[in-house]
Design an enzyme around this catalytic site. Structure first.
Site, PDB file in Angstrom:
ATOM      1  CG  ASN A  63      36.436  77.351  31.636  1.00  0.00           C
ATOM      2  OD1 ASN A  63      36.332  76.429  32.435  1.00  0.00           O
ATOM      3  ND2 ASN A  63      36.982  77.184  30.452  1.00  0.00           N
ATOM      4  CD  GLU A  65      35.110  77.406  26.455  1.00  0.00           C
ATOM      5  OE1 GLU A  65      34.695  76.632  25.553  1.00  0.00           O
ATOM      6  OE2 GLU A  65      36.308  77.491  26.779  1.00  0.00           O
ATOM      7  CB  CYS A  74      38.041  83.519  33.140  1.00  0.00           C
ATOM      8  SG  CYS A  74      38.925  83.971  31.648  1.00  0.00           S
ATOM      9  CD  GLU A  76      40.922  82.467  36.464  1.00  0.00           C
ATOM     10  OE1 GLU A  76      39.952  82.211  35.724  1.00  0.00           O
ATOM     11  OE2 GLU A  76      42.090  82.302  36.115  1.00  0.00           O
ATOM     12  CB  CYS A 112      43.271  85.955  31.165  1.00  0.00           C
ATOM     13  SG  CYS A 112      41.724  86.704  31.725  1.00  0.00           S
ATOM     14  CB  CYS A 115      41.142  86.763  35.704  1.00  0.00           C
ATOM     15  SG  CYS A 115      39.779  85.971  34.814  1.00  0.00           S
TER      16      CYS A 115
END
Ligand code: THU
Length: 169
Positions: A63, A65, A74, A76, A112, A115
């Site tokens: 991830n 940010e 994310c 993924e 999530c 994803c």
């Protein structure tokens, strides 16, 4: 029409990490190494993803940010989009997801919704099921296809994918 109730069945295999196969252990280790490289100064929740291609290559992501929070991404999707950009002709056959906060999280971390949507489209795009391994240090969940993680998925994408394949194959 009478009301009817439907239940959606999601097959998940649950097992202990020591039951992973040797090759799956390699994938998990790659995901753990990726998680440790996450840029997650805001959440301090580090996620790693190892995307395994049909030819055995492994593409990892973590991830990323940003101070403008929604600009982050994310693990993924970092890994899946990189795989799509770098190896657009090679199907994805598996993805391992692992999260760390003061060490590897014991229970599996589930992806999530966004994803899941990207995993599903990747699966449909290559017409190749993606084995999903959600790794926790004391429990592993394994799901055989992205389709089961996103029941009742948006369907316009499916139609446009089918048209795309009719034109491109
Ligand atoms: N995150 C992921 O990388 N993957 C997931 O499946 C869930 C959440 C990231 C986003 C954010 O950087 C941090 O975890 C906390 O939500």
């Amino acid at each position: 029409m009478a009301k009817e109730e439907y239940a959606i069945h999601i097959p998940i295999q649950q097992y202990h990490p020591n039951e992973l196969t040797d090759i799956e252990r390699i994938w998990v280790d790659e995901a753990i190494a990726a998680a440790k490289k996450a840029y997650a100064p805001y959440s301090r929740f580090q996620v790693g993803a190892a995307v395994v291609l049909a030819d055995g290559q492994i593409v990892t992501g973590s991830n990323q940010e940003n101070a403008a929070y929604p600009s982050g991404l994310c693990a993924e999707r970092v890994a899946l989009f990189y795989a799509g950009a770098r190896y657009p002709d090679i199907p994805v056959k598996a993805i391992v997801i692992v999260a760390c906060r003061d060490g590897i999280i014991q229970k599996p971390t589930a992806p999530c919704g966004a994803c899941r949507q990207v995993m599903l489209e990747t699966e449909r795009r290559y017409r190749h099921q993606i084995q999903i391994i959600l790794y926790g240090s004391d429990t592993v969940y394994e799901i055989a296809s992205a389709e089961s993680l996103l029941p009742l998925a948006f369907d316009a994408d499916l139609r446009s994918n089918e048209q795309f394949f009719a034109i491109n194959n």
